[in-house]
Write an enzyme that holds these catalytic residues in place. Structure first.
Site, short mmCIF file in Angstrom:
data_model
loop_
_atom_site.label_atom_id
_atom_site.label_comp_id
_atom_site.label_asym_id
_atom_site.label_seq_id
_atom_site.Cartn_x
_atom_site.Cartn_y
_atom_site.Cartn_z
N ARG A 212 -2.44 -1.86 -3.42
CA ARG A 212 -3.68 -0.96 -3.19
C ARG A 212 -3.32 0.23 -3.99
NH1 ARG A 212 -5.41 1.92 2.46
NH2 ARG A 212 -7.53 2.80 1.69
N HIS B 69 -17.45 3.45 8.16
CA HIS B 69 -15.95 3.42 8.34
C HIS B 69 -15.51 4.62 9.33
CE1 HIS B 69 -12.02 2.25 6.99
NE2 HIS B 69 -11.81 3.56 7.43
N GLU C 47 -14.76 0.57 15.71
CA GLU C 47 -14.73 -0.60 16.24
C GLU C 47 -14.20 -0.58 17.78
OE1 GLU C 47 -11.22 -2.46 14.31
OE2 GLU C 47 -12.15 -1.87 12.45
N ASN C 48 -13.81 0.66 18.25
CA ASN C 48 -13.40 0.59 19.55
C ASN C 48 -14.34 1.49 20.57
OD1 ASN C 48 -10.95 -0.73 19.63
ND2 ASN C 48 -10.59 0.88 18.00
N GLY D 33 -10.96 2.62 13.34
CA GLY D 33 -10.52 2.90 14.60
C GLY D 33 -11.71 3.27 15.80
N ASP E 3 -7.16 13.19 17.63
CA ASP E 3 -7.38 11.78 18.34
C ASP E 3 -8.84 11.93 19.10
OD1 ASP E 3 -7.32 9.58 19.85
OD2 ASP E 3 -5.33 9.06 18.70
N GLU F 164 -8.21 -4.30 5.66
CA GLU F 164 -8.03 -3.96 4.07
C GLU F 164 -6.98 -5.01 3.65
OE1 GLU F 164 -9.16 0.28 3.37
OE2 GLU F 164 -8.45 0.30 5.51
N ARG G 219 -9.96 16.49 8.62
CA ARG G 219 -10.69 17.06 7.41
C ARG G 219 -12.15 17.47 7.74
NH1 ARG G 219 -9.83 11.72 4.37
NH2 ARG G 219 -7.44 11.54 4.20
N ASN H 260 -9.51 7.82 11.53
CA ASN H 260 -9.18 9.18 11.17
C ASN H 260 -9.78 9.87 10.14
OD1 ASN H 260 -7.54 11.47 11.95
ND2 ASN H 260 -6.07 10.40 10.75
N ASN I 261 0.88 -1.25 -0.04
CA ASN I 261 0.05 -0.21 0.00
C ASN I 261 0.75 1.24 0.07
OD1 ASN I 261 -1.78 2.09 0.56
ND2 ASN I 261 -2.45 1.26 2.58
N HIS J 41 -12.26 4.31 0.46
CA HIS J 41 -12.22 3.19 1.48
C HIS J 41 -12.97 2.11 0.76
CE1 HIS J 41 -12.00 6.40 5.01
NE2 HIS J 41 -11.03 5.86 4.79
#
Ligand code: ADP
Length: 397
Positions: A91, A208, A334-335, A331, A283, A384, A241, A211, A7, A180
């Site tokens: 990728r 999805h 999932e968490n 990130g 973050d 991925e 962004r 970040n 990638n 993505h």
């Protein structure tokens, strides 16, 4: 024979050596700061220690050579030679309207990827250099290009056209592409498998949230809409962004702050999103901590992020005429159980009911809705690299 997944980003190269039968990761590496000073490589083989070394990498070609040495030389090596690599999956960021699926790499494929360079001027040239360097080192090995945009090429015209003069689409191919794609495809398929339902007869929304974040509407096994656009800047609020902004506000700000278009784009890409609103961090963990300590801007960033996710899910429910499943991945998805819960509570009108105990679990595929919930809600960790490895094997046989 192993599968190598590569990638190339604008200044990075990530690689994974995967055993295609067991799907085990044999070695993993990251070359950073390619083309800038102090470039370094982080590498770990299965069962080994993680190591970091500084190595000059003026281009992606040197990065590929270092990757080869790490994989084959003692003591870091895990294979004797690159002959043990049966196939390479690359990728590639942008496949334009040319690539609707992954493609075996031939000179013709490379030419077509080159044609898409104008659409991803930082990423596609990097991928091409990486691919060509690999082809030099492994001339006999079949290689496959897996595109970030390909999965979304099934979007209907009404989803991908912008309200701009049509000739801009005709002349320059300015339209929504979405990104993505590998993740949205992998995660939506896994959700159908997990639920033991027919993928081709489901309405799935994939969130999805990382970040970089994007949401997609997957109907009957095909992407029918997605939140990222011509570039990954459109849609949700992200780490740095902005997501959707009125272009008129850009002109106003450029005049006020005396910014060039490139400086404005830099603000939109790197200084906006939850970082811009909170002023704390990009973050989510830092922002959550600050919000818990009473920082208003941090709370506003989280609320704005959540609101926009809810709004997109609502829009895609309307677009597909309902939703069978919502899937969270990446990130944050999932968490962050709290974030998922907030999003789902705001969607209670769709008949969504979250099972708090299941939602609190981490790290594995999980159904987090109750048996009574009208919409199944799942957490599916994205992978991925594995998706690229599978695509590669499927194409080379
Ligand atoms: P990228 O888009 O760079 O691939 P990731 O998918 O790795 O990003 O997601 C990174 C984001 O996930 C970061 O903002 C990080 O704060 C967030 N994240 C990771 N773990 C947690 C957690 N336990 N709770 C909340 N957010 C988390």
């Amino acid at each position: 024979m192993y599968t190598l997944v590569i990638n190339c980003g604008s200044s990075s190269l990530k690689f994974q050596l995967i055993n295609p039968e067991s799907e085990e990761v044999m070695a993993i590496g990251l070359c950073e700061r390619i083309g800038i000073e102090e470039s370094k490589v982080t590498y770990q083989k299965k069962g080994g220690e993680k190591s970091v070394l500084l190595a000059p990498m003026p281009t992606h070609k040197e990065a590929v050579i270092i990757m080869q040495k790490l994989l084959t030389d003692e003591p870091s090596g895990i294979i004797k030679s690159l002959k043990e690599v049966g196939a390479v999956g690359h990728r590639v960021a942008h496949g334009g309207e040319i690539f609707t699926s992954s493609a075996l790499i031939t000179e013709e494929t490379l030419k077509a990827i080159e044609e898409c360079c104008a659409l991803a001027p930082l990423h596609n040239p990097a991928s091409l250099t990486g691919i060509r360097a690999c082809m030099e080192l492994m001339p006999e090995t079949p290689m496959v290009a897996v595109f970030d945009t390909a999965f979304h090429q099934t979007m209907p015209e009404s989803s991908y056209l912008y309200g701009l003069p049509y000739e801009y689409y005709e002349k320059y191919k300015v339209r929504k592409y979405g990104f993505h794609g590998t993740s949205h495809s992998y995660v939506s398929k896994r959700a159908a498998e997990y639920l033991n339902r027919d993928y081709e007869a489901m309405k799935i929304v994939v969130c999805h949230l990382g970040n970089g974040s994007s949401i997609s509407a997957v109907k009957n096994g095909a992407s029918v809409d997605t939140s990222m656009g011509f570039t990954p800047l459109e849609g949700l609020l992200m780490g740095t962004r902005s997501g959707d902004v009125d272009p008129g506000a850009m002109q106003f700000l450029m005049n006020k702050e005396n910014l060039t278009i490139d400086e404005m784009l830099d603000v939109l890409n790197r200084k906006s999103g939850v970082l811009g609103i909170s002023g704390v961090s990009s973050d989510f963990r830092d922002i959550m901590k600050a919000a818990a300590e009473g920082n208003h801007r941090a709370q506003a960033a989280l609320d704005t992020f959540t609101y926009r996710v809810v709004k997109y899910i609502g829009a895609y429910a309307a677009a597909m005429g309902g939703i069978d499943a919502i899937v969270f991945t990446a990130g944050v998805g999932e968490n962050d159980g709290e974030m998922r819960k907030k999003i789902c509570h705001q969607l209670a009108f769709l008949g969504i009911d979250v099972n708090d105990e299941a939602n609190a679990k981490r790290g594995s595929e999980q159904l987090i809705s109750t048996a009574d919930s009208k919409v199944a809600v799942l957490v599916i960790p994205t992978n991925e690299e594995l998706a690229i490895a599978r695509e590669t094997i499927a194409l080379v046989g």
